[in-house]
Design a protein around this motif. Structure first.
Motif, PDB file in Angstrom:
ATOM      1  N   THR A  84      -4.454   6.287  -9.992  1.00  0.00           N
ATOM      2  CA  THR A  84      -5.100   5.749  -8.805  1.00  0.00           C
ATOM      3  C   THR A  84      -4.710   4.281  -8.660  1.00  0.00           C
ATOM      4  O   THR A  84      -4.125   3.691  -9.567  1.00  0.00           O
ATOM      5  N   SER A 107       1.304   6.231  -7.099  1.00  0.00           N
ATOM      6  CA  SER A 107       0.142   7.043  -7.442  1.00  0.00           C
ATOM      7  C   SER A 107       0.487   8.531  -7.435  1.00  0.00           C
ATOM      8  O   SER A 107       0.126   9.277  -8.351  1.00  0.00           O
ATOM      9  N   ASP A 108       1.195   8.967  -6.393  1.00  0.00           N
ATOM     10  CA  ASP A 108       1.587  10.371  -6.293  1.00  0.00           C
ATOM     11  C   ASP A 108       2.536  10.760  -7.418  1.00  0.00           C
ATOM     12  O   ASP A 108       2.451  11.866  -7.968  1.00  0.00           O
ATOM     13  N   THR A 111       0.826  -1.205   0.000  1.00  0.00           N
ATOM     14  CA  THR A 111       0.000   0.000   0.000  1.00  0.00           C
ATOM     15  C   THR A 111       0.863   1.260   0.000  1.00  0.00           C
ATOM     16  O   THR A 111       0.574   2.228  -0.709  1.00  0.00           O
ATOM     17  N   ALA A 112       1.957   1.251   0.774  1.00  0.00           N
ATOM     18  CA  ALA A 112       2.860   2.401   0.780  1.00  0.00           C
ATOM     19  C   ALA A 112       3.520   2.588  -0.583  1.00  0.00           C
ATOM     20  O   ALA A 112       3.677   3.717  -1.073  1.00  0.00           O
ATOM     21  N   HIS A 134      -2.096  -4.561  -5.609  1.00  0.00           N
ATOM     22  CA  HIS A 134      -2.742  -3.298  -5.987  1.00  0.00           C
ATOM     23  C   HIS A 134      -2.542  -3.080  -7.480  1.00  0.00           C
ATOM     24  O   HIS A 134      -1.427  -3.194  -7.994  1.00  0.00           O
ATOM     25  N   GLN A 138       0.912   3.986  -3.000  1.00  0.00           N
ATOM     26  CA  GLN A 138       0.627   5.396  -2.748  1.00  0.00           C
ATOM     27  C   GLN A 138       1.703   6.280  -3.351  1.00  0.00           C
ATOM     28  O   GLN A 138       1.404   7.298  -3.976  1.00  0.00           O
ATOM     29  N   ARG A 139       2.977   5.877  -3.197  1.00  0.00           N
ATOM     30  CA  ARG A 139       4.066   6.661  -3.790  1.00  0.00           C
ATOM     31  C   ARG A 139       3.970   6.638  -5.318  1.00  0.00           C
ATOM     32  O   ARG A 139       4.166   7.653  -5.978  1.00  0.00           O
TER      33      ARG A 139
END
Length: 277
Positions: free
Chosen positions: A120, A114-115, A107-108, A274, A111-112
């Motif tokens: 998404t 995605s940023d 998940t981490a 993911h 998220q990186r």
């Protein structure tokens, strides 16, 4: 902390083997992928990337990979390093469309990613890793036998159906590797009344472990214990070779989890995949 990336599976194995040996069960996917490529079970992939994280004294403290057209797969990583690993892989394999690993790390990482790319992400499937304890052989009608090379088309058909049922992209199906596993006697059928009703396979042994998977029973034959029987038989064969045995099960498939635990497997780790969109 320093991150190194290579395209050479043999070089990566040499660099990280002592780290991977600390927990060969946790790293079964990475060690098996490396062994399959080095030993020719899988065709070497030019897009493969193998990543190692090093402490200041050059000791390996984390691993990840992107191999055989799969998305990024995370091994054990130092706490808080998933974002840096995502940045490093984004530089060399920006086309990656997903990541799999322990829930927190994956998940981490996502998220990186995605940023960084303005995309998404969402969980597309989850898996649970099991290790074999005391094996219990179920009493199920039928007999086990190894698949023959003439049955490769059926093995490929059932493997594709298993991926479809689990929601795993078809690109993850390595047809050449399945053919080599058939030739090496690593795929078994459970046979009833002269016809196959279920099948399962195992990976080549690595560091004293062999992982069972694929496991699949066509819908018309489900509910009779055939998958349990063929899985237990393979586990018995591997145990007779003094190997430890593990396997993955789809967390959404409660039936699979129950049958594996019923024959002696115990859950150890939970993973999530993911998908980037």
């Amino acid at each position: 902390m320093r991150i190194e990336i290579t395209t050479d599976a043999a070089e990566f194995r040499s660099r990280t083997e002592s780290f991977l040996l600390r927990d060969p069960l946790r790293h079964t996917v990475i060690t098996t992928s490396i062994a399959n490529q080095v030993e020719g079970v899988q065709t070497p992939d030019r897009a493969a990337r193998f990543l190692s994280v090093h402490a200041d004294d050059a000791t390996v403290v984390g691993v990840a990979m992107r191999a055989q057209r799969w998305d990024v797969y995370l091994g054990e990583l130092p706490e808080g390093s998933a974002g840096a690993v995502a940045d490093a892989l984004a530089e060399v394999v920006p086309e990656s469309t997903g990541v799999e690993g322990l829930v927190g790390d994956a998940t981490a990482f996502a998220q990186r990613w995605s940023d960084r790319f303005g995309v998404t992400f969402r969980p597309s499937f989850g898996t649970r890793l099991y290790r074999l304890g005391a094996l219990r052989i179920p009493d199920v009608p039928g007999t086990p036998r190894r698949a023959t090379e003439s049955e490769l088309p059926l093995c490929l058909e059932w493997a594709a159906a298993m991926h479809n049922d689990a929601g795993i992209p078809a690109v993850a199906l390595d047809k050449a590797a399945i053919g080599k596993r058939v030739a090496a006697g690593m795929i078994w059928f459970w046979e009833r009344d002269g016809r196959p009703v279920s099948f399962a396979a195992h990976q080549i042994p690595v560091h004293g472990w062999s992982r069972i998977g694929l496991v699949y029973t066509p819908a018309p034959h489900r509910g009779h214990g055939y998958a349990s029987a063929v899985t237990a038989h393979i586990a018995q064969v591997l145990r007779a070779e003094s190997l430890d045995v593990c396997l993955f099960a789809d967390t959404a498939n409660r039936t699979a989890g129950k049958i594996y635990q019923a024959i002696g497997f115990h859950p150890t780790h939970e993973f999530v995949h993911h998908e980037f969109s």
